[in-house]
Write an enzyme that holds these catalytic residues in place. Structure first.
Site, short mmCIF file in Angstrom:
data_model
loop_
_atom_site.label_atom_id
_atom_site.label_comp_id
_atom_site.label_asym_id
_atom_site.label_seq_id
_atom_site.Cartn_x
_atom_site.Cartn_y
_atom_site.Cartn_z
N ASP A 61 31.01 27.35 -8.59
CA ASP A 61 30.18 26.25 -9.02
C ASP A 61 30.33 25.10 -7.92
OD1 ASP A 61 30.00 27.51 -11.30
OD2 ASP A 61 31.78 26.36 -12.44
N ARG A 62 28.97 24.31 -7.84
CA ARG A 62 28.96 23.43 -6.97
C ARG A 62 30.17 22.64 -6.63
NH1 ARG A 62 24.54 19.62 -5.25
NH2 ARG A 62 23.20 20.60 -6.83
#
Length: 305
Positions: free
Chosen positions: A137-138
């Protein structure tokens, strides 16, 4: 553009999957493109409600715009932890997207990889995901395997599919987790109310996370190690939230912002163990806590003194 469906996207609706991938394009536009035949699955036009299967190949061109987006190489520093002629392992920082989306086409790991490695990256998953066989995830930092060719991509994809590698994470959880060791095995599927989120649901896919407590900070927080047995989207975040101890500062999954401000979830993929491609050699890699994790741990340890 070509997209190959992995196990995390299996059973997703075709329109939902594309709408999630290309954030900013309405589902109605996606559905219109599918209906008009601009999108094919394995070379065949499918309905928007088609349930995707692992290995499906989605192809489309000019989905909603006339111009085709180009992903440009960018001189972004990379922390290369290990590499050989077939692959690399990169320490992705928090805040960086793993690959471009329709809305964000710069500043991602793929942009940086294209600058460093050029065309020496796998393209199994299309131009938007060159060299990408799995994601973080970012706002999750840590170790990512990067295949430099399609043969290695297939090798690594099989390791992931067959659970023949070890991936461990460090996280700080909200509250005092009740057990020193735990196995969370609640099934995970798409959240019915928000397609960008996942949720524990009876008809979800089997999902297993092993948890071990490293350090406790009273009733405020718990420092844990998490071993992913399966690799569902947002798995750690969903499982810990379901147990009422979400990852610290993970506002998407109910943590809220704690006293120590960070860029969302305090979660790091810190350990990776796998068999080197086309070899019997075992590669074992471990990295130090990143700035975000160190900041939160320092705060709680100082309060305890």
């Amino acid at each position: 553009m070509l997209l190959v469906i992995d196990e995390n996207a299996e059973n997703s609706r075709l329109d939902t999957y594309l709408a999630e991938l290309y954030d900013g394009i309405s589902r109605s536009k996606i559905q219109s493109a599918i209906k008009s035949g601009k999108v094919t699955v394995n070379g065949v036009v499918k309905k928007a409600s088609y349930s995707l299967k692992e290995g499906d190949k989605i192809e489309f061109e000019n989905l909603v715009e006339e111009k085709v987006l180009a992903i440009e190489p960018e001189n972004i520093p990379l922390d290369v932890v290990w590499e050989d002629e077939n692959m690399a392992v990169i320490n992705k920082p928090s805040g960086m997207l793993t690959h471009p989306t329709f809305i964000e086409t710069s500043g991602t790991l793929v942009n940086a990889l294209l600058y460093k490695y050029g065309q020496n990256l796998s393209d199994v998953n299309g131009e938007f995901r060159r060299g990408i066989v799995h994601r973080l995830d970012r706002n999750t930092s840590g170790l990512l395997m990067i295949p430099k060719n399609n043969k290695t991509h297939e090798y690594l994809a099989n390791l992931i599919k067959n659970h023949d590698l070890t991936k461990k994470y460090h996280a700080v959880l909200v509250g005092n987790y009740p057990r020193d060791n735990d196995v969370i095995s609640d099934p995970i599927g798409r959240n019915n109310l928000n397609p960008k989120k996942m949720a524990v649901r009876p008809d979800g896919r089997p999902s297993v996370t092993k948890l071990k407590v490293i350090e406790r900070f009273g009733n405020e927080a718990t420092y844990v190690e998490l071993n992913l047995i399966t690799g569902r989207t947002h798995q750690i975040r969903v499982h810990t939230s379901y147990k009422k101890h979400p990852v610290y500062n993970d506002t998407m999954y109910g943590a809220g912002q704690g006293k120590v401000k960070t860029q969302e979830q305090v979660l790091q993929s810190y350990y990776l163990k796998f068999a080197k491609p086309f070899s019997q050699e075992i590669i074992e890699l471990e990295i130090e806590p990143d700035e975000k994790l160190s900041k939160v741990l320092t705060y709680f340890r100082n309060r305890r003194v």
